[in-house]
Design a protein around this motif. Structure first.
Motif, PDB file in Angstrom:
ATOM      1  N   ARG A 159       1.097  -1.045  -0.106  1.00  0.00           N
ATOM      2  CA  ARG A 159      -0.038   0.047   0.376  1.00  0.00           C
ATOM      3  C   ARG A 159       1.081   1.409  -0.025  1.00  0.00           C
ATOM      4  NH1 ARG A 159      -4.594  -2.291   4.263  1.00  0.00           N
ATOM      5  NH2 ARG A 159      -4.673  -4.092   3.822  1.00  0.00           N
ATOM      6  N   ASP A 160       1.602   1.446  -1.132  1.00  0.00           N
ATOM      7  CA  ASP A 160       3.011   2.621  -1.159  1.00  0.00           C
ATOM      8  C   ASP A 160       3.013   3.473  -2.125  1.00  0.00           C
ATOM      9  OD1 ASP A 160       4.845   4.411  -1.217  1.00  0.00           O
ATOM     10  OD2 ASP A 160       6.288   2.246  -0.608  1.00  0.00           O
ATOM     11  N   THR A 161       2.486   4.411  -2.237  1.00  0.00           N
ATOM     12  CA  THR A 161       2.080   5.112  -3.796  1.00  0.00           C
ATOM     13  C   THR A 161       3.134   5.290  -4.426  1.00  0.00           C
ATOM     14  OG1 THR A 161       2.893   7.078  -1.952  1.00  0.00           O
ATOM     15  CG2 THR A 161       0.574   7.151  -2.322  1.00  0.00           C
ATOM     16  N   ARG A 162       4.301   5.078  -4.365  1.00  0.00           N
ATOM     17  CA  ARG A 162       5.667   4.505  -5.453  1.00  0.00           C
ATOM     18  C   ARG A 162       5.573   3.426  -6.348  1.00  0.00           C
ATOM     19  NH1 ARG A 162       9.000   6.682  -0.076  1.00  0.00           N
ATOM     20  NH2 ARG A 162       6.822   5.139   0.767  1.00  0.00           N
ATOM     21  N   LEU A 163       4.351   2.350  -6.026  1.00  0.00           N
ATOM     22  CA  LEU A 163       4.057   1.822  -6.250  1.00  0.00           C
ATOM     23  C   LEU A 163       3.913   1.596  -7.657  1.00  0.00           C
ATOM     24  CD1 LEU A 163       4.101  -2.171  -6.550  1.00  0.00           C
ATOM     25  CD2 LEU A 163       1.944  -1.609  -5.751  1.00  0.00           C
ATOM     26  N   LYS A 164       4.734   1.382  -8.878  1.00  0.00           N
ATOM     27  CA  LYS A 164       4.236   1.418 -10.124  1.00  0.00           C
ATOM     28  C   LYS A 164       3.436   0.396 -10.890  1.00  0.00           C
ATOM     29  CE  LYS A 164       5.282   6.294  -8.543  1.00  0.00           C
ATOM     30  NZ  LYS A 164       4.716   7.369  -9.022  1.00  0.00           N
ATOM     31  N   MET A 165       2.665   1.116 -11.452  1.00  0.00           N
ATOM     32  CA  MET A 165       2.115  -0.242 -13.160  1.00  0.00           C
ATOM     33  C   MET A 165       1.866   0.212 -14.059  1.00  0.00           C
ATOM     34  SD  MET A 165      -0.899  -2.241 -10.082  1.00  0.00           S
ATOM     35  CE  MET A 165      -0.688  -2.637  -8.737  1.00  0.00           C
ATOM     36  N   ILE A 166       2.758  -0.135 -14.568  1.00  0.00           N
ATOM     37  CA  ILE A 166       3.374   0.625 -16.067  1.00  0.00           C
ATOM     38  C   ILE A 166       2.468  -0.748 -17.538  1.00  0.00           C
ATOM     39  CG2 ILE A 166       4.518   1.930 -18.257  1.00  0.00           C
ATOM     40  CD1 ILE A 166       4.202   3.135 -15.206  1.00  0.00           C
ATOM     41  N   PRO A 167       1.181  -0.301 -17.651  1.00  0.00           N
ATOM     42  CA  PRO A 167       0.456  -1.025 -18.589  1.00  0.00           C
ATOM     43  C   PRO A 167       1.378  -1.310 -19.919  1.00  0.00           C
ATOM     44  CG  PRO A 167      -0.669   1.453 -19.279  1.00  0.00           C
ATOM     45  CD  PRO A 167       0.144   1.015 -18.356  1.00  0.00           C
ATOM     46  N   LYS A 168       0.907  -1.928 -20.950  1.00  0.00           N
ATOM     47  CA  LYS A 168       1.967  -2.566 -22.300  1.00  0.00           C
ATOM     48  C   LYS A 168       0.764  -3.375 -22.671  1.00  0.00           C
ATOM     49  CE  LYS A 168       5.880  -2.208 -24.048  1.00  0.00           C
ATOM     50  NZ  LYS A 168       5.913  -0.771 -23.795  1.00  0.00           N
ATOM     51  N   THR A 169       1.450  -3.346 -24.321  1.00  0.00           N
ATOM     52  CA  THR A 169       0.171  -4.449 -25.057  1.00  0.00           C
ATOM     53  C   THR A 169       1.466  -4.681 -25.385  1.00  0.00           C
ATOM     54  OG1 THR A 169      -1.853  -2.927 -24.865  1.00  0.00           O
ATOM     55  CG2 THR A 169      -1.543  -4.940 -26.462  1.00  0.00           C
ATOM     56  N   LEU A 170       1.350  -6.560 -25.812  1.00  0.00           N
ATOM     57  CA  LEU A 170       2.417  -7.024 -26.587  1.00  0.00           C
ATOM     58  C   LEU A 170       1.533  -8.602 -27.488  1.00  0.00           C
ATOM     59  CD1 LEU A 170       5.457  -8.167 -23.857  1.00  0.00           C
ATOM     60  CD2 LEU A 170       5.240  -6.721 -25.586  1.00  0.00           C
ATOM     61  N   GLY A 171       2.444  -8.652 -28.846  1.00  0.00           N
ATOM     62  CA  GLY A 171       1.503  -9.853 -29.136  1.00  0.00           C
ATOM     63  C   GLY A 171       0.933  -8.373 -30.784  1.00  0.00           C
ATOM     64  N   VAL A 172       1.649  -8.479 -31.250  1.00  0.00           N
ATOM     65  CA  VAL A 172       0.663  -7.572 -32.855  1.00  0.00           C
ATOM     66  C   VAL A 172      -0.635  -8.039 -33.194  1.00  0.00           C
ATOM     67  CG1 VAL A 172       1.191  -8.103 -35.333  1.00  0.00           C
ATOM     68  CG2 VAL A 172       3.436  -7.736 -34.238  1.00  0.00           C
ATOM     69  N   ARG A 173      -1.321  -9.592 -32.552  1.00  0.00           N
ATOM     70  CA  ARG A 173      -2.071 -10.379 -33.658  1.00  0.00           C
ATOM     71  C   ARG A 173      -3.253 -10.193 -31.935  1.00  0.00           C
ATOM     72  NH1 ARG A 173      -3.123 -11.678 -38.541  1.00  0.00           N
ATOM     73  NH2 ARG A 173      -1.830 -11.970 -39.885  1.00  0.00           N
ATOM     74  N   SER A 174      -2.240 -10.979 -30.703  1.00  0.00           N
ATOM     75  CA  SER A 174      -3.514 -11.059 -29.667  1.00  0.00           C
ATOM     76  C   SER A 174      -3.771  -9.944 -28.740  1.00  0.00           C
ATOM     77  CB  SER A 174      -1.976 -12.012 -28.749  1.00  0.00           C
ATOM     78  OG  SER A 174      -1.335 -11.655 -27.889  1.00  0.00           O
ATOM     79  N   LYS A 175      -2.131  -8.894 -28.716  1.00  0.00           N
ATOM     80  CA  LYS A 175      -2.212  -8.109 -27.956  1.00  0.00           C
ATOM     81  C   LYS A 175      -2.831  -7.738 -26.644  1.00  0.00           C
ATOM     82  CE  LYS A 175      -2.599  -4.645 -31.875  1.00  0.00           C
ATOM     83  NZ  LYS A 175      -2.889  -5.615 -32.691  1.00  0.00           N
TER      84      LYS A 175
END
Length: 485
Positions: A159-175
């Motif tokens: 429960r820390d405000t400095r925890l980062k969750m950076i989203p990405k999308t991988l897979g040309v077709r599967s996304k």
């Protein structure tokens, strides 16, 4: 060449509908719901089976169609729709990808933008105890195939405000959805940057499991040793994040990747920390002894019986010679036969349903083993050695490192059959050279042994009392180096 999705949203809704139906034709699960808001034509599009229809009916369609007041289309987002997660999207390809991920797209005639409503809701496996990483003490919750459930399990522990969750999308077709997690003021920026660079380099049609990502971003693809740790336990990931490591979560996979990792990390278990330090240290020492036995025992047996029988005590030598009387194979062939039989037995147990697998284990381990001895194919001493090897190999918490040591065991057996104990020593030297040169995201694989630091040794072969573990691992080069004052 595959057709790229159009990015521009037309102000004419009929053009958009025609294009979308042509783009996603022959898909029976795509639902197009056309309706009117006052005199303005509108459309919602979603994938059947992946959305929360109750939310759509009660908080979207009902709000728009049963509202008798004069509705301005530009006020729909801020004054009409009673949904918590809604965003405006200006690119059609982004909206279509969101729909295929379980969201709902809403279009209005006369608008060159659309709204994407978060309606993801699909059948999912509930949180249950991990099957591979059981512990005597600690949490019983494990990751599932739904990435948002997994982030919540970690958020409960950090429960820390400095925890980062950076989203990405991988897979040309599967996304496929991927989330990179780290604690901003602990993790080394160089490691975080290196993780994102390697993820950006991935060009593949589909990411179906975190194992794909693991193989595509590891340092040395030719090494039998795992350079990335995978786990089903949220507490293991949380502890790794607190040490400055980076976690990679992949949708549809219950295994989370932890980078970088070292060889000592793979021999550690959550039980080491949840119990008092004396018990935890004892367990670690037992694991070290066990892995040495599982690695060396068959090779030493082959070397001693084939090349160095003089070092065996006389009575034991007589016993071994008597037990091998009538066996038609040399010790090397005998050891290889039993190792392959053990590998086949374990593989069959893994693939079969659990009740049948347990039966096969008993049949293979007892009946076939006893029959092989009675038939004179193998000696009783070989059965004992293989049994000890099998038992000791599974004291290691990480399955991948167990598989790596199984391959090294075959190498040692072959070397022992050629050069005896000298062959074993030469093979071990070659393996050690390989491990010393191995790195995981810039961190030496044998850290903290190769970059010796006294404070790091408190949590290696033994686990010092928690009050003594005041600093984070020095080899991780964390920004915040102190975890306990």
């Amino acid at each position: 060449m595959k057709e790229e999705i159009r990015k521009v949203i037309s102000a004419n809704i009929d053009d958009n509908i025609e294009y979308l139906k042509n783009l996603l034709k022959d898909n029976s699960d795509i639902v197009y719901r056309e309706f009117y808001v006052e005199d303005t034509k509108a459309l919602i599009m979603y994938v059947d089976g992946m959305v929360d229809k109750i939310l759509l009916d009660n908080f979207v369609l009902e709000s728009l169609m049963l509202n008798r007041k004069e509705i301005k289309i530009e006020d729909v987002k801020d004054k009409i729709l009673t949904v918590s997660d809604l965003r405006e999207v200006k690119k059609l390809d982004e909206a279509v990808n969101a729909v295929l991920a379980g969201d709902t797209m809403m279009l209005f005639h006369g608008m060159d933008v659309c709204y994407v409503i978060a309606t993801r809701f699909w059948p999912a496996r509930g949180v249950s105890e991990p099957s591979r990483e059981t512990v005597l003490r600690g949490g019983r919750d494990g990751f599932t195939e739904t990435i948002r459930f997994n982030t919540a399990l970690i958020r409960r522990r950090i429960r820390d405000t400095r925890l980062k969750m950076i989203p990405k999308t991988l897979g040309v077709r599967s996304k496929s959805d991927v989330i990179v997690m780290y604690i901003d003021d602990i993790a080394d920026d160089k490691i975080v940057k290196k993780v994102f660079e390697r993820l950006e380099e991935i060009e593949i049609d589909a990411i179906l499991d975190s194992g794909y990502v693991e193989q595509l971003i590891e340092d040395n693809k030719w090494s039998p040793f795992p350079q990335i740790q995978s786990t089903e336990r949220p507490d293991v990931v949380s502890a790794a994040l607190y040490e400055g490591r980076v976690a990679i979560l992949v949708d549809n996979s219950p295994f989370v990747l932890i980078v970088p990792t070292t060889l000592p990390n793979l021999f550690q278990s959550p039980d080491d920390y949840y119990q008092r330090w004396i018990y935890g240290s004892t367990l670690r020492i037992i694991r070290v002894i066990s892995i040495i036995l599982s690695l060396m025992l068959p090779a030493i047996y082959v070397a001693v019986t084939s090349f160095h029988p003089s070092i065996i005590p006389t009575k034991l030598a007589y016993f071994i010679a008597a037990s091998r009387e009538g066996v038609p194979f040399p010790a090397f062939v005998e050891a290889i036969i039993m190792e392959i039989s053990l590998a086949l037995l374990m593989e069959s147990i893994v693939r079969l349903p659990r009740p049948i697998g347990a039966t096969i284990g008993i049949v293979g381990g007892l009946i076939i083993g006893q029959a092989a001895v009675s038939a004179g194919i193998v000696s009783p001493i070989m059965i004992i050695i293989v049994s000890i090897t099998a038992i000791t190999s599974f004291t290691t918490p990480n399955y991948e490192i167990t598989s790596a040591f199984r391959l090294i065991r075959f190498l040692l057996i072959i070397a022992a059959s050629i050069m005896g104990l000298y062959g074993i020593m030469l093979s071990l030297i070659l393996v050690l050279i390989h491990i010393i040169r191995l790195k995981s995201f810039g961190i030496p694989y044998l850290a903290p042994l190769v970059n010796f630091n006294k404070s790091d040794l408190k949590d290696m072969f033994i686990r010092a009392p928690l009050r003594r573990l005041k600093n984070r691992p020095r080899y991780m080069n964390t920004e915040d180096k102190v975890r306990q004052k």
